[in-house]
Design an enzyme around this catalytic site. Sequence first.
Site, mmCIF file in Angstrom:
data_model
loop_
_atom_site.group_PDB
_atom_site.id
_atom_site.type_symbol
_atom_site.label_atom_id
_atom_site.label_comp_id
_atom_site.label_asym_id
_atom_site.label_seq_id
_atom_site.Cartn_x
_atom_site.Cartn_y
_atom_site.Cartn_z
ATOM 1 N N LEU A 89 0.817 -1.216 0.000
ATOM 2 C CA LEU A 89 0.000 0.000 0.000
ATOM 3 C C LEU A 89 0.852 1.269 0.000
ATOM 4 O O LEU A 89 0.528 2.235 -0.691
ATOM 5 C CB LEU A 89 -0.914 -0.008 1.234
ATOM 6 C CG LEU A 89 -2.108 -0.961 1.138
ATOM 7 C CD1 LEU A 89 -2.629 -1.326 2.523
ATOM 8 C CD2 LEU A 89 -3.212 -0.332 0.306
ATOM 9 N N ASN A 143 2.098 4.476 7.415
ATOM 10 C CA ASN A 143 1.622 3.253 6.759
ATOM 11 C C ASN A 143 2.441 2.016 7.133
ATOM 12 O O ASN A 143 1.940 0.898 7.038
ATOM 13 C CB ASN A 143 1.658 3.492 5.233
ATOM 14 C CG ASN A 143 1.546 2.213 4.441
ATOM 15 O OD1 ASN A 143 0.457 1.700 4.215
ATOM 16 N ND2 ASN A 143 2.692 1.663 4.014
ATOM 17 N N TYR A 155 -2.017 -6.690 17.142
ATOM 18 C CA TYR A 155 -2.288 -5.855 15.964
ATOM 19 C C TYR A 155 -3.618 -5.102 16.135
ATOM 20 O O TYR A 155 -3.714 -3.909 15.852
ATOM 21 C CB TYR A 155 -2.323 -6.780 14.747
ATOM 22 C CG TYR A 155 -2.490 -6.118 13.409
ATOM 23 C CD1 TYR A 155 -1.424 -5.481 12.772
ATOM 24 C CD2 TYR A 155 -3.713 -6.173 12.741
ATOM 25 C CE1 TYR A 155 -1.590 -4.914 11.521
ATOM 26 C CE2 TYR A 155 -3.878 -5.613 11.490
ATOM 27 C CZ TYR A 155 -2.810 -4.978 10.882
ATOM 28 O OH TYR A 155 -2.979 -4.417 9.632
ATOM 29 N N LYS A 162 -4.008 -1.148 16.164
ATOM 30 C CA LYS A 162 -4.774 -0.504 15.091
ATOM 31 C C LYS A 162 -5.975 0.263 15.640
ATOM 32 O O LYS A 162 -6.384 1.272 15.069
ATOM 33 C CB LYS A 162 -5.222 -1.548 14.069
ATOM 34 C CG LYS A 162 -4.079 -2.074 13.192
ATOM 35 C CD LYS A 162 -3.284 -0.941 12.568
ATOM 36 C CE LYS A 162 -2.542 -1.344 11.320
ATOM 37 N NZ LYS A 162 -1.687 -0.267 10.780
#
Length: 304
Positions: free
Chosen positions: A19, A100, A165, A169
């Site tokens: 990405l 990112n 994670y 996040k």
Amino acid sequence: MDIRFDGRVAIVTGAGAGLGRSHALGLAARGARVVINDLGAATDGEGRSASAASAVVDEIRAGGGEAIAHGADVADEAEIADMVDQTMTQWGRIDILVNNAGILRDKTFAKMTMDDFRKVVDVHLMGTATCTHAVWPIMREQKYGRIVLTSSASGLYGNFGQANYGAAKAAMMGLMNVLHLEGARDDIRVNTLAPTAATRMTESLMPEEALALLQPETITPGLLYLVSEIAPSRTILGAGAGCYALTRVYETEGVLLEGAQNTPEGVAAHIEAIADETGRRELTDAFQQTRKYARKAADARGLT
Ligand code: NAD
């Protein structure tokens, strides 16, 4: 109106692959000068290599764009300070930061070591905070900044085997909410992208047909909107395969339980009314909640 980035300087972390690479190419194609940050790590965060970042720089330059590479580890304050210094020396401003870079260390919580937990939080949460903290005074001084944090459906909704994670996040939302409030007076807008894409991170998790639809390039238009001059702020944009949706956190109107009703049994007895979505609202700062509860209690006592 065309969205362009001429004269703008952008840093994209983890831009050597997936990405981040797609976002960096998209920014450069619309006129931005781009810092390609990448540690060159494996998906679990191990190892280091400069080749991925320099390949993306070559690609941008071959297309007539301007880019430089920097191999800083997003979680290392001194390395990020060096990247920001080099960017300022080279181009004199930083308008856009795309946080990112990311890694995975998936295991059920029972089997996960605290080292695996800490490492994932370090890269995603501390890395995002470190990079954002390093550009913050520059953006305040410029009275202009666009920052994107990268979250995930795992953090917003949960995913088996990703306690580390998912926690990191979900923290993006909390960081965004506060930075949105603190950045507003200097036109620093802070948004969150929640992508779902075919990259090395997900290639073993999804069938071929889904991977073919979920190319990173289908998400980058949403990212470019979030860092543009007309960007919103405090928006969580889900993106994948060309689909876009917003995630919002709502609070129900709620119920006041007083005196003998304000017991664990009282809460249990009223849980349906507490959960009733009629009149639910998106609250946009913490004191809205405090004021709402205090007002309900004061109204019931005839104090207002
Ligand atoms: P990817 O593995 O293809 O790319 C991540 C890049 O980050 C790699 O090039 C890696 O070298 C770099 N990196 C890792 N640790 C770093 C560090 N400490 N400092 C600097 N660079 C570092 O992964 P991707 O799928 O492109 O993921 C990009 C972001 O999107 C991540 O934050 C990820 O969590 C998030 N995300 C991805 C998906 C998906 O479906 N692919 C879904 C939700 C969220």
